[in-house]
Design a protein around this motif. Structure first.
Motif, mmCIF file in Angstrom:
data_model
loop_
_atom_site.group_PDB
_atom_site.id
_atom_site.type_symbol
_atom_site.label_atom_id
_atom_site.label_comp_id
_atom_site.label_asym_id
_atom_site.label_seq_id
_atom_site.Cartn_x
_atom_site.Cartn_y
_atom_site.Cartn_z
ATOM 1 N N PHE A 87 0.833 -1.182 0.000
ATOM 2 C CA PHE A 87 0.000 0.000 0.000
ATOM 3 C C PHE A 87 0.879 1.247 0.000
ATOM 4 N N ALA A 88 0.499 2.220 -0.807
ATOM 5 C CA ALA A 88 1.283 3.448 -0.914
ATOM 6 C C ALA A 88 0.946 4.448 0.183
ATOM 7 N N ILE A 89 -0.113 4.205 0.937
ATOM 8 C CA ILE A 89 -0.443 5.132 2.014
ATOM 9 C C ILE A 89 0.164 4.606 3.309
ATOM 10 N N GLY A 90 0.442 5.510 4.226
ATOM 11 C CA GLY A 90 1.047 5.081 5.472
ATOM 12 C C GLY A 90 0.885 6.106 6.565
ATOM 13 N N PRO A 91 1.423 5.788 7.725
ATOM 14 C CA PRO A 91 1.265 6.671 8.871
ATOM 15 C C PRO A 91 2.111 7.937 8.738
ATOM 16 N N SER A 92 1.684 8.971 9.422
ATOM 17 C CA SER A 92 2.389 10.254 9.463
ATOM 18 C C SER A 92 3.534 10.166 10.460
ATOM 19 N N ARG A 93 4.579 10.903 10.190
ATOM 20 C CA ARG A 93 5.717 10.951 11.108
ATOM 21 C C ARG A 93 6.063 12.405 11.448
ATOM 22 N N ASP A 94 5.079 13.284 11.298
ATOM 23 C CA ASP A 94 5.322 14.709 11.534
ATOM 24 C C ASP A 94 5.615 15.026 12.992
ATOM 25 N N VAL A 104 -3.395 7.445 16.037
ATOM 26 C CA VAL A 104 -3.795 7.322 14.626
ATOM 27 C C VAL A 104 -2.898 6.312 13.927
ATOM 28 N N ASN A 105 -1.597 6.435 14.108
ATOM 29 C CA ASN A 105 -0.659 5.536 13.441
ATOM 30 C C ASN A 105 -0.858 4.082 13.873
ATOM 31 N N ALA A 106 -1.080 3.858 15.148
ATOM 32 C CA ALA A 106 -1.308 2.492 15.639
ATOM 33 C C ALA A 106 -2.557 1.903 15.001
ATOM 34 N N SER A 107 -3.609 2.695 14.916
ATOM 35 C CA SER A 107 -4.855 2.230 14.313
ATOM 36 C C SER A 107 -4.655 1.916 12.824
ATOM 37 N N MET A 108 -3.971 2.819 12.132
ATOM 38 C CA MET A 108 -3.731 2.607 10.699
ATOM 39 C C MET A 108 -2.849 1.387 10.463
#
Length: 149
Positions: A87-94, A104-108
């Motif tokens: 998948f080309a989508i992923g979690p944010s690292r901002d 959010v990242n854990a859920s994704m």
């Protein structure tokens, strides 16, 4: 976001190769895919390294399958192409210190892991022969419309 079409393109090529009565040259495959023969050879190298195709040099040479379409799964081809993530989508690292971003990242990541596992099961359960069975018989690579121009 760029899409990776290598899997569908190589499935296309391998099915034509499986139906061909002679090896398919890099030129013929390149014409099928509207690309350069060098790109074909580079892409086919992963399939060769995994033992799904061989290349024969000289007059009458080219690429051919080493096993029947029924013995190659879509997952086999996917893995031979040395892909990145499915998948080309992923979690944010901002803001990694932010509790909201962490949640959010854990859920994704959990959702992506489940989706990837399901997609891998689907790819493993389908062979190139299954694709052929679901359509009219394809032409051999030397009669592909793009290869004759």
């Amino acid at each position: 976001m760029a899409r990776d079409y290598r899997l569908s393109r190589m499935l296309h090529v391998l099915i034509h190769m499986g139906e061909a009565e002679k090896p398919c040259t890099s030129q013929e495959i390149a014409a099928m895919l509207n690309t350069n023969p060098v790109v074909v050879r580079r892409t086919m190298a992963g399939l060769r390294d995994q033992g799904y195709v061989v290349s024969e040099k000289g007059h009458g040479g080219g690429w051919r399958l080493t096993r029947p379409l029924s013995a190659i799964t879509l997952l086999d081809v996917h893995r031979a192409l040395e892909p990145g993530t499915l998948f080309a989508i992923g979690p944010s690292r901002d803001r990694p210190e932010c509790l909201v971003e962490q949640a959010v990242n854990a859920s994704m990541q959990e959702a992506f892991a489940r989706a990837e596992a399901e997609l891998i099961r689907e790819l493993q359960g389908r062979t190139l022969a299954d694709i052929v069975d679901g359509m009219k018989r394809p032409p051999a690579c030397d009669t592909h419309p793009a290869a004759t121009t």
